[in-house]
Design a protein around this motif. Structure first.
Motif, short mmCIF file in Angstrom:
data_model
loop_
_atom_site.label_atom_id
_atom_site.label_comp_id
_atom_site.label_asym_id
_atom_site.label_seq_id
_atom_site.Cartn_x
_atom_site.Cartn_y
_atom_site.Cartn_z
N ILE A 158 5.62 14.18 -1.37
CA ILE A 158 4.24 13.44 -1.26
C ILE A 158 4.06 12.67 -2.59
O ILE A 158 3.78 11.53 -2.25
N ILE A 159 4.59 12.99 -3.77
CA ILE A 159 4.60 12.04 -4.88
C ILE A 159 5.23 10.69 -4.63
O ILE A 159 5.08 9.78 -4.96
N GLY A 160 6.56 11.06 -4.11
CA GLY A 160 7.58 10.10 -3.86
C GLY A 160 6.77 8.96 -2.84
O GLY A 160 7.09 7.70 -3.18
N ARG A 161 6.11 9.62 -1.97
CA ARG A 161 5.53 8.50 -0.96
C ARG A 161 4.36 7.94 -1.73
O ARG A 161 4.10 6.44 -1.46
N LEU A 162 3.55 8.37 -2.62
CA LEU A 162 2.78 7.87 -3.36
C LEU A 162 3.39 6.63 -4.53
O LEU A 162 2.70 5.74 -4.48
N PHE A 163 4.25 6.98 -4.97
CA PHE A 163 5.11 6.24 -5.87
C PHE A 163 5.58 5.14 -5.05
O PHE A 163 5.66 3.90 -5.60
N SER A 164 6.01 5.20 -3.72
CA SER A 164 6.56 3.99 -2.96
C SER A 164 5.53 3.12 -2.65
O SER A 164 5.69 1.88 -2.86
N VAL A 165 4.26 3.59 -1.98
CA VAL A 165 3.23 2.70 -2.01
C VAL A 165 2.65 2.04 -2.92
O VAL A 165 2.36 0.74 -3.18
N THR A 166 2.56 2.60 -4.36
CA THR A 166 2.03 1.93 -5.33
C THR A 166 3.25 0.81 -5.84
O THR A 166 2.63 -0.17 -6.26
N LEU A 167 4.61 1.01 -5.77
CA LEU A 167 5.51 0.19 -6.06
C LEU A 167 5.41 -1.13 -5.24
O LEU A 167 5.62 -2.16 -5.56
N MET A 168 5.11 -0.47 -3.87
CA MET A 168 5.21 -1.75 -2.85
C MET A 168 3.86 -2.53 -3.07
O MET A 168 4.02 -3.85 -3.13
N ALA A 171 4.53 -5.08 -6.00
CA ALA A 171 5.38 -5.98 -5.59
C ALA A 171 4.76 -7.07 -4.75
O ALA A 171 5.09 -8.26 -4.89
N VAL A 172 4.02 -6.68 -3.86
CA VAL A 172 2.99 -7.43 -2.92
C VAL A 172 2.32 -8.39 -3.91
O VAL A 172 2.16 -9.64 -3.98
N PHE A 173 1.48 -7.77 -4.81
CA PHE A 173 0.61 -8.44 -5.84
C PHE A 173 1.40 -9.50 -6.47
O PHE A 173 1.02 -10.58 -6.60
N TRP A 174 2.64 -9.08 -7.05
CA TRP A 174 3.37 -9.82 -8.15
C TRP A 174 3.96 -11.20 -7.10
O TRP A 174 4.06 -12.19 -7.61
N GLY A 175 4.37 -10.73 -5.82
CA GLY A 175 4.86 -12.00 -4.99
C GLY A 175 3.71 -12.90 -4.62
O GLY A 175 4.13 -14.24 -4.47
N LEU A 176 2.62 -12.58 -4.44
CA LEU A 176 1.50 -13.34 -3.96
C LEU A 176 0.89 -14.27 -5.22
O LEU A 176 0.35 -15.36 -4.99
N LYS A 177 1.12 -13.93 -6.52
CA LYS A 177 0.76 -14.27 -7.83
C LYS A 177 1.82 -15.49 -7.89
O LYS A 177 2.55 -15.25 -8.62
N GLU A 178 1.23 -16.68 -7.50
CA GLU A 178 2.15 -17.76 -7.83
C GLU A 178 2.59 -18.19 -9.33
O GLU A 178 3.72 -18.50 -9.61
N ASP A 179 1.62 -18.06 -10.13
CA ASP A 179 1.64 -18.55 -11.38
C ASP A 179 2.17 -17.62 -12.35
O ASP A 179 2.42 -17.89 -13.54
N LEU A 180 2.59 -16.28 -12.05
CA LEU A 180 3.02 -15.20 -12.82
C LEU A 180 4.47 -15.40 -13.06
O LEU A 180 5.33 -15.83 -12.47
N GLU A 181 4.73 -15.53 -14.46
CA GLU A 181 6.18 -15.65 -14.88
C GLU A 181 6.64 -14.31 -15.35
O GLU A 181 5.97 -13.38 -15.62
N ILE A 182 7.86 -14.28 -14.95
CA ILE A 182 8.49 -13.14 -15.09
C ILE A 182 8.95 -12.53 -16.37
O ILE A 182 8.72 -11.45 -16.74
#
Length: 183
Positions: A158-168, A171-182
């Motif tokens: 269950i904790i793994g699934r929560l971590f997975s959803v959180t990380l995803m 990643a989606v937020f980071w991918g949609l943010k165009e001006d975010l520098e790595i």
């Protein structure tokens, strides 16, 4: 013109020979870090873990260190070709090359369709492997091994699934943010 032949990068895009801006330098540094981390790809590590002996492990690790150089050469050549042939066309090199193939007839259309589908499959496979690896590190190695040693397997799942959803989500937020520098 000025002793530089047409088709050379210096003639087609002289701005490529100037010092990079901070944003461009961050992009270059990011590329280099990811390039050098190529042998740490989960697919590569799996091959290392499955080695039958120490000698096989040594050979596998040596091969993986040089694999990045071999696999990146075609990408670098395609990028240089794009800069020399299509300097005025904005967009990514892969997108431009595929768009040019789409205009050449049914065979080229088929090749570009297969290439795009293969690229999407490779990106999804890599993203999935990274997500599984990161989730495993967080749920099993951090959560169960360090924080809650008596946690049941179902609780860790269950904790793994929560971590997975959180990380995803990150990643989606980071991918949609165009001006975010790595970096």
């Amino acid at each position: 013109e000025n002793g530089v032949e047409r088709g050379c990068v210096a003639y087609e895009r002289p701005t490529l020979l100037t010092s990079p801006t901070r944003s461009e330098a961050n992009g270059i540094l990011s590329f280099l870090i990811l390039f050098l981390a190529f042998p740490l790809n989960p697919h590569m590590l799996q091959r290392c873990y499955s080695a039958a002996s120490d000698a096989a492990l040594r050979n596998t690790v040596l091969l993986m260190c040089f694999t990045a150089y071999l696999t990146m050469i075609p990408s670098i050549l395609i990028g240089l070709t794009r800069v020399a042939v299509y300097p005025e066309v904005p967009g990514s090199t892969f997108g431009i090359m595929m768009a040019k193939l789409l205009d050449k007839g049914w065979f080229s259309y088929s090749v570009s369709s297969i290439a795009m589908t293969s690229s999407i499959a490779a990106i999804m496979s890599t993203a999935d492997s990274v997500l599984i690896g990161a989730t495993n590190c967080l749920s099993v190695e951090l959560y169960k091994e360090l924080l809650f040693k008596n946690a049941s397997d179902n609780h860790v799942i269950i904790i793994g699934r929560l971590f997975s959803v959180t990380l995803m989500g990150i990643a989606v937020f980071w991918g949609l943010k165009e001006d975010l520098e790595i970096v």
